[in-house]
Design an enzyme around this catalytic site. Sequence first.
Site, mmCIF file in Angstrom:
data_model
loop_
_atom_site.group_PDB
_atom_site.id
_atom_site.type_symbol
_atom_site.label_atom_id
_atom_site.label_comp_id
_atom_site.label_asym_id
_atom_site.label_seq_id
_atom_site.Cartn_x
_atom_site.Cartn_y
_atom_site.Cartn_z
ATOM 1 N N ALA A 161 -77.028 16.009 -20.203
ATOM 2 C CA ALA A 161 -76.556 17.217 -19.509
ATOM 3 C C ALA A 161 -77.231 18.723 -19.638
ATOM 4 O O ALA A 161 -78.362 18.537 -20.318
ATOM 5 C CB ALA A 161 -75.080 17.533 -20.294
ATOM 6 N N LYS A 162 -77.003 19.592 -18.819
ATOM 7 C CA LYS A 162 -77.737 20.896 -19.158
ATOM 8 C C LYS A 162 -76.866 22.125 -18.644
ATOM 9 O O LYS A 162 -75.817 21.753 -17.722
ATOM 10 C CB LYS A 162 -79.065 20.924 -18.326
ATOM 11 C CG LYS A 162 -79.895 21.999 -18.888
ATOM 12 C CD LYS A 162 -80.813 21.294 -20.242
ATOM 13 C CE LYS A 162 -81.704 22.434 -20.660
ATOM 14 N NZ LYS A 162 -82.627 21.629 -21.823
ATOM 15 N N GLY A 163 -76.778 22.931 -19.164
ATOM 16 C CA GLY A 163 -76.089 24.212 -18.844
ATOM 17 C C GLY A 163 -76.715 25.558 -18.597
ATOM 18 O O GLY A 163 -77.903 25.429 -19.218
ATOM 19 N N ASP A 223 -81.280 26.507 -25.612
ATOM 20 C CA ASP A 223 -82.565 26.356 -24.767
ATOM 21 C C ASP A 223 -83.039 27.763 -24.779
ATOM 22 O O ASP A 223 -82.678 28.641 -25.308
ATOM 23 C CB ASP A 223 -82.053 25.691 -23.503
ATOM 24 C CG ASP A 223 -83.344 25.170 -22.409
ATOM 25 O OD1 ASP A 223 -83.961 24.125 -23.092
ATOM 26 O OD2 ASP A 223 -83.852 25.724 -21.840
ATOM 27 N N VAL A 267 -73.942 21.162 -15.879
ATOM 28 C CA VAL A 267 -74.126 19.616 -15.131
ATOM 29 C C VAL A 267 -74.330 18.556 -16.216
ATOM 30 O O VAL A 267 -75.159 18.640 -17.052
ATOM 31 C CB VAL A 267 -75.508 19.851 -14.158
ATOM 32 C CG1 VAL A 267 -75.654 18.478 -13.400
ATOM 33 C CG2 VAL A 267 -75.470 20.897 -13.072
#
Length: 412
Positions: free
Chosen positions: A101-103, A142, A56
């Site tokens: 953003a992050k995934g 992460d 995202v």
Amino acid sequence: MSIMATELERLDAVAERLGLDPPIHQHLRHPKRSLIVSVPIRTDSDELEIFTGYRVQHSMTLGPSKGGIRYHPDVDLDEVTALAMLMTWKCALMSLPYGGAKGGVRCDPLKLSSRELERLTRRYASEIFLCIGPDRDIPAPDMGTNEQIMAWIMDTYSMQRGATVPGVVTSKPVLLGGSLGRVEATGRGVAYTTAEAMAHLGLPLSGARVVVQGFGNVGSVAADLLSGMGCRVVAVSDVHGGITNPEGLDIRALQALVRAGKAVREYPEGEVITNEELLELSCEILVPAALGGQLTAGNARAVQARLIVEGANGPTTGEADRLLRDRGIFIVPDILANAGGVIVSYFEWVQDLQFFFWKEDEVNSRLRDILMGAFRRTLGLARQEGVDLRTAALMEAVSRVARATKLRGIYP
Ligand code: NAD
């Protein structure tokens, strides 16, 4: 309440306080781009297993988006979207030229072999290939991911581009263009902000009792540095549970234990406790450094710490925030406390773009400058506005992104 609902509630409150234009406020509530991919892999027993992955991109208003990739069984679109939005605020608060953003991939990395993890990572990287890159979106580790996984992503991306592109991910091994100091950066930032907050509260760091939830990249480094600063780390935990010793734990011995593949509760000189008990221990400093949503309305009244430093992203629910504030417990919010990682990721990206690398003390001193500058500005704003540190941090970050959005205008 989900983590996204909590973060939207916080954004709405700050938008009202800032008097944001309603269209800009609405714009900031929505992620720019959300990608859901299926990640099929062949297991070691030659069966097909299909995982779901996400990326995202919440905002690219201030620059390419930046944010980690999480491998955990609880990963879903709601969580990834909330964490992407938090990255937008964190980068803006630190004045970095990045959006957020992050995934993530919904999986249990502890149940996958190294070869399965590599296949999962390479397939996930191929699926999100079109939307990442050093000029558009730059992943990092992460929970559940690490340097090796970043190396596989860098290699997969580079193979598809036909050239080595180190700037596509950060927190790579130093040999492949990683930055010195990146592995420790988030924990180091947690330690710096803890020291600054203790000074602000007029409490001595020396002898202060510290409790750390999560003994991974962030928690173990923070515990080690805080113990080096004279604190007494009296409890730590991992996914299997915790260990406590009021006399203090030997953090280096615990790190060696974890490196040997053991759980922290196997440490011989302490009492085994649950993660729930750990949060309620008597201490001066509590560092949640594992999952989100750990401090809730259910346990906030039992927290005994004077200071909470949010190593994890989103560890405190909105209700817990209010209860803790009413009890006079000072909270250094995630977007400030754990920003050390993205600051040094930014340095890594700059070094990769220039193919020119810095010494570790240069990395650490620039990290300290940016983080302490942001801490003092946020504290100043909190005093000026009569609000807590989280609200001040969000006010600063949201107004920066809102001003940039207004300047750029809405395309077309
Ligand atoms: P990690 O995978 O290195 O370590 C996570 C630790 O949490 C491990 O000890 C794991 O056993 C423990 N854990 C997992 N589930 C748990 C549970 N249910 N209860 C208690 N402990 C549990 O991850 P990390 O990189 O240290 O990230 C930890 C937190 O810090 C996450 O919230 C992440 O978003 C945040 N964060 C990380 C970075 C970074 O640079 N790595 C930067 C900013 C924020």
